[in-house]
Structures are given as C-alpha cells and as structure tokens.
Motif scaffolding. Structure first.
Motif, PDB file in Angstrom:
ATOM      1  N   LEU A  38       0.759  -1.361  -0.065  1.00 27.31           N
ATOM      2  CA  LEU A  38      -0.067  -0.073   0.025  1.00 27.31           C
ATOM      3  C   LEU A  38       0.859   1.146  -0.067  1.00 27.31           C
ATOM      4  N   GLU A  39       1.889   1.139   0.615  1.00 24.97           N
ATOM      5  CA  GLU A  39       2.685   2.377   0.827  1.00 24.97           C
ATOM      6  C   GLU A  39       3.451   2.453  -0.566  1.00 24.97           C
ATOM      7  N   GLU A  40       3.792   1.534  -1.325  1.00 20.16           N
ATOM      8  CA  GLU A  40       4.444   1.730  -2.561  1.00 20.16           C
ATOM      9  C   GLU A  40       3.424   2.129  -3.534  1.00 20.16           C
ATOM     10  N   ALA A  41       2.215   1.441  -3.589  1.00 17.32           N
ATOM     11  CA  ALA A  41       1.173   2.275  -4.395  1.00 17.32           C
ATOM     12  C   ALA A  41       0.887   3.587  -4.241  1.00 17.32           C
ATOM     13  N   HIS A  42       1.043   4.034  -3.007  1.00 18.47           N
ATOM     14  CA  HIS A  42       0.522   5.738  -2.458  1.00 18.47           C
ATOM     15  C   HIS A  42       1.709   6.305  -3.165  1.00 18.47           C
ATOM     16  N   GLU A  43       2.842   6.029  -3.131  1.00 14.93           N
ATOM     17  CA  GLU A  43       4.079   6.516  -3.620  1.00 14.93           C
ATOM     18  C   GLU A  43       4.049   6.880  -5.263  1.00 14.93           C
ATOM     19  N   LYS A  44       3.517   5.470  -5.808  1.00 13.60           N
ATOM     20  CA  LYS A  44       3.569   5.547  -7.405  1.00 13.60           C
ATOM     21  C   LYS A  44       2.321   6.532  -7.787  1.00 13.60           C
ATOM     22  N   ALA A  45       1.305   6.494  -7.024  1.00 13.56           N
ATOM     23  CA  ALA A  45       0.122   7.307  -7.410  1.00 13.56           C
ATOM     24  C   ALA A  45       0.566   8.838  -7.313  1.00 13.56           C
ATOM     25  N   ASP A  51       2.797  13.779 -12.486  1.00 17.95           N
ATOM     26  CA  ASP A  51       2.976  13.962 -13.916  1.00 17.95           C
ATOM     27  C   ASP A  51       1.905  14.456 -14.750  1.00 17.95           C
ATOM     28  N   LYS A  52       0.874  13.925 -14.328  1.00 19.40           N
ATOM     29  CA  LYS A  52      -0.471  14.243 -15.035  1.00 19.40           C
ATOM     30  C   LYS A  52      -0.689  15.853 -14.805  1.00 19.40           C
ATOM     31  N   ILE A  53      -0.440  16.333 -13.652  1.00 16.60           N
ATOM     32  CA  ILE A  53      -0.775  17.620 -13.419  1.00 16.60           C
ATOM     33  C   ILE A  53       0.417  18.731 -14.372  1.00 16.60           C
TER      34      ILE A  53
END
Length: 514
Positions: A38-45, A51-53
């Motif tokens: 979950l921590e890694e997913a939060h970091e990637k998100a 990037d999108k912004i």
C-alpha cells in the motif's frame, strides 16, 4: 485414564496450539507485506499525479499560446479590412465628386444643345419654305407635278436598271459557266481516268452447244414431252432448228436462262433425259444458282469495302449479274458507278463510302422478284428504305433519273456517274428505232419555238444546234430560247449523259457585182 488416550489428547492440543501460533505469525507477516504494498502504491500514485498535473499545465500553456496567436491574426485581419474599407470609402467619395462635376457639365451642354436645336428648327422651317417655293417654280416651268416627275424618273431608272441587270446576269452566268465547266471537267476527267471498266454486251438469248444432232432428239423426247417439261419448269423458250450443233435458249430473265442452260448441260452430260429427271435437275440447279447469287452479292460488297448491308439487298446485288440494261451488264455497271461515285466524292471532299454505297444500289429496283408498277428508281428507293439504308442513299437511288427531288450532295454525284458509265462508247446498245425517235423529238422541240428556222441533232444526239432568223429573234431572245429549251428537254425527255444546246443567230449581207 488410559495413557495412550492421554498422549493423543496432548498431541492434539499441541498441534492446535502450534497451528494457532503459526497462523498468528503468518497473519502478522501478511499485514506487514500489505502495508508495504500500500505504501508503494501511494508513492506511485503521487508520482503519477504530479506527472499528469505537469502535462495538463503544459497543454494549457500550449492552448493558451495558440489561442493568443489566433486572436492576434484575427485582430490583424480586422485592421486590414478596416484599412481597405476606409480606402474604398475615400475612392467612392472621389468618384461621387467626379460624377457631380460631369453632371454639371452635361447640364451645361444640354442647355447649349437646346438653344442650338431651336436655331436649327428655325433654319429648317425656312429651308422647307424655300424648298416648297422652289418646287412650285419648277412645276410651273416644266408643266409637271412633283409626283408625275418622280414617276417618270422612277420608270426610266427601272428600265436602265433592268438592262444593266440583264447584262450583269449574262456576264456572271458566262463567267460561272467557264469556271464551273473547267472545275467540273477536271473532276470528271480525273474520276474517269482513275476508274477502269470493261464493256460487256449481253443479249436476251443464250446458245447451248451440243456434240451432235442425236442429242437434239433426246432433248425433244417422245412427242416433245422432255422439251415441254423443261420449258414449263424454267420458263424459257427452247428453240431447236436446223442450226448445227446448237440449241437457242430465249428469255428476258437472265436468271431463268442460266438455270435452263446449266440444267441442259447436266442432263446432256448425264445422258438420262426424262420429265422426272428434268424436274430433279432443274430443282437442284435453281438452288445452286440462288446460292451462287448470294455468294456473288457477298463477294461484290467485300470487294467494294461495303459492310452492314441487309442480306436481301446482298441477294439482289447478286441477281444483277444476270441482268442487263441496254446490253450492259447491270452488276458491272453498278460496280463502275460505285467506284466512280466514290472517286468523285473524294475529289469534292464528301463521304466516299456513302457515295460508293449509293452508286452500287442505284439500280437495285431493276432486279425485283416480281414486276412492280413503279419506275425502277422509285421502287429501288422504297426497297432501300425498307431495309434501313441511310436517307442520303435512299434519296440518291430515287433521284438518279430526276423522279424525286435531290436533297443531298450524294444524289447528283450518283446521277452523273450513272450517265458517265452508260454514255461511254460501246457501253450500251440502243435499238435503232428508239435512237432515231430521240433525235426526232429533240429537233421537234426546238422547231416549236417561234423564229426557229432549222435544227440539227449532231454528235449522236449529244448536241442540238438551233438556227434562228436574225430579223425575228434578238440576241436576248436567242439566249432565252437556249435556256428555256434546255429546261424543256430535261423535263420531257430521257437521255444518257448531257445535251448541249447551241442557238445560232447571224446576219448575212449578200450583194452581186455585175
């Protein structure tokens, strides 16, 4: 208590406790791993969000730049349009001022013209008054009114104009004749020189040669039954006389005469001559001749390069081989007219194929299956119309003897070439009585005019010389007699080629020295 049961209970309890501890350990490990994922997913998100912004900001900046460029271009266009509009407005104002200036000039010119017109009106009234006074004085002096003088002047001018017009018409006609005759002779001579044809003279009888007189007896048969059967089947008169080694076949239908000749040849060669055999041979020969007629027609059209012709017309062309006109073979005559017509049409810049087709078919009305009541030219025209020939071809067929009006340039060409083919020396043979009657008719037509003294038909009827009295006929009347006589001969007579009419008027002064 049984020790074994006790051991079993202890073992079961131990296993349960061990499984419980194991489960607890596994759950803790799984929770730690889930937390790490979950921590890694939060970091990637978070990274993806940044990037999108960033991309959205770049896109916004790009769109804002393009929008600003578009606004700048439109504003520049509006400025240019405003500038051009101001220039046009300035030009319109200048033109309006120019129009006002010219309008002022026109108004001034109009005023000047009005005053000048008034002055001219006064001058015209004075002139009319002076003219009327002058006319009255002239009428008093001449003793004639103005209308009478005008009428006399008009009449004198009419007579003078008629005389001058007649002289000019005569000069124009003479000049046209010279040039037309020169050009026509050139075309006709070149056409004749480029077309070669044979002279073929045919009779209405055929001679069948035999080896000896014994064959005559076989042909006659017992009590003449063989010859009667042959005559009834062929429609030909068979003449057997004292002529040695010859039998004469007489009949006006060349096809029937040829059928009779070939049938006799087969019968004499075979040796079996009796009514049944004669009927069989005549039937086979008739079919053979019909097939030969079709082949002749096809070969003729192929030789002349004529295509897409109705089969019935092709058959009639083949029948021309067995038909003669004034002793001239009709098929050779038609082929010659076709070639002459094509050559003359090419010389005149017309369609040679159409002229050749009309020339070949011009005498098609002479070979019908039944005798028609119409003249052969009109009947041939109707046959061509029935079998879907072109209107120019049909008109040329019907008009080559002036029995219908010519509506195309092909018609006179075919008429002239027909006359050329038939008028060549040795091409045709006329009965002496018909020839003499034609010459007498020519002289009688000329003698019917007042003032004609003598007439002579010379050059085998191709020239008519008319001698008129000098005291009774003027030069003008002699010219009128020549023209009127030529039209009368065209309307009332039939003749090959053309006839030259020469009117001779001369004055002789005779005195004697004693």
């Amino acid at each position: 208590m049984d020790p074994i049961l006790l051991y079993v209970i202890v073992a079961v309890v131990s296993l349960f406790i061990g499984g419980l501890f194991t489960n607890i350990i596994i759950n803790k490990s799984a929770n730690r791993k889930s937390a790490r994922i979950l921590e890694e997913a939060h970091e990637k998100a978070e990274v993806l969000k940044k990037d999108k912004i960033l991309q959205a900001k770049e896109k916004f900046l790009q769109l804002r730049s393009e929008h600003e460029e578009l606004i700048n271009e439109r504003s520049l266009g509006v400025q240019n349009a405003e500038y051009r509009l101001k220039q046009k407005e300035s030009s319109v104002n200048q033109k309006f001022e120019e129009v006002n200036r010219k309008q002022n000039e026109v108004d001034s010119i109009k005023n000047n013209l009005s005053s000048q017109l008034e002055l001219v009106g006064k001058k015209q009234a004075e002139f009319d008054k002076s003219h009327s006074e002058h006319i009255e004085q002239l009428e008093k002096i001449s003793g004639l009114s103005a209308d009478e003088a005008k009428h006399q002047l008009i009449e004198s001018l009419k007579e003078e104009a008629k005389s001058e017009a007649a002289i000019q018409v005569k000069e124009i006609i003479e000049e046209a004749k010279l040039s037309a005759n020169s050009e026509a002779k050139k075309v006709v001579i070149e056409t004749i020189q480029r077309t070669a044809a044979e002279n073929a003279i045919e009779n209405t009888v055929s001679v069948f040669n035999i080896d000896n007189d014994e064959v005559k007896g076989k042909i006659i048969g017992r009590e003449g039954r063989n010859i009667r059967a042959l005559e009834s089947l062929t429609g030909i008169e068979i003449i057997i006389d004292d002529s040695p080694d010859a039998i004469i076949l007489s009949g006006f239908d060349p096809v029937r005469r040829e059928i009779a000749r070939l049938s006799l040849h087969k019968l004499v060669t075979d040796g079996r001559i009796h009514p049944a055999r004669i009927e069989e041979v005549v039937g086979k020969t008739t079919k053979q001749i019909e097939q030969e007629i079709i082949e002749i027609g096809k070969r003729t059209t192929i030789d002349l390069g004529i295509h897409n012709m109705h089969p019935e017309l092709v058959r009639m062309i083949g029948r021309m081989k067995y038909r003669s006109s004034y002793g001239q073979n009709l098929l050779q005559h038609s082929r010659e007219v076709a070639n002459l017509s094509a050559t003359m049409a090419a010389e005149l810049g017309l369609n040679p194929k159409l002229a050749k087709r009309a020339g070949l078919l011009h005498d098609i009305g002479k070979v019908p299956d039944s005798e028609p009541e119409l003249p052969h030219a009109i009947f041939g025209m109707k046959l061509a119309e029935r079998y879907k020939e072109k209107p120019e071809v049909c008109n040329a067929i019907g008009a080559h003897h002036n029995e219908t009006e010519m509506v195309s340039l092909v018609a006179p060409i075919v008429q002239v070439c027909d006359a050329i083919s038939g008028a060549r020396p040795g091409a045709r043979r006329e009965v002496v009585e018909a020839y003499i009657q034609r010459l007498n008719k020519l002289e009688e037509l000329a003698l019917s005019y007042p003032g004609v003294v003598k007439t002579y038909a010379i050059q085998a009827g191709r020239e008519l010389r008319v001698i008129v009295g000098a005291e009774q006929v003027t030069d003008k009347e002699a010219n009128e007699i020549s023209m009127d006589l030529s039209r009368k001969i065209q309307d009332e007579m039939t003749y090959p080629g053309q006839i030259r009419i020469t009117v001779i008027r001369e004055t002789r002064s005779v005195n004697y020295a004693k």
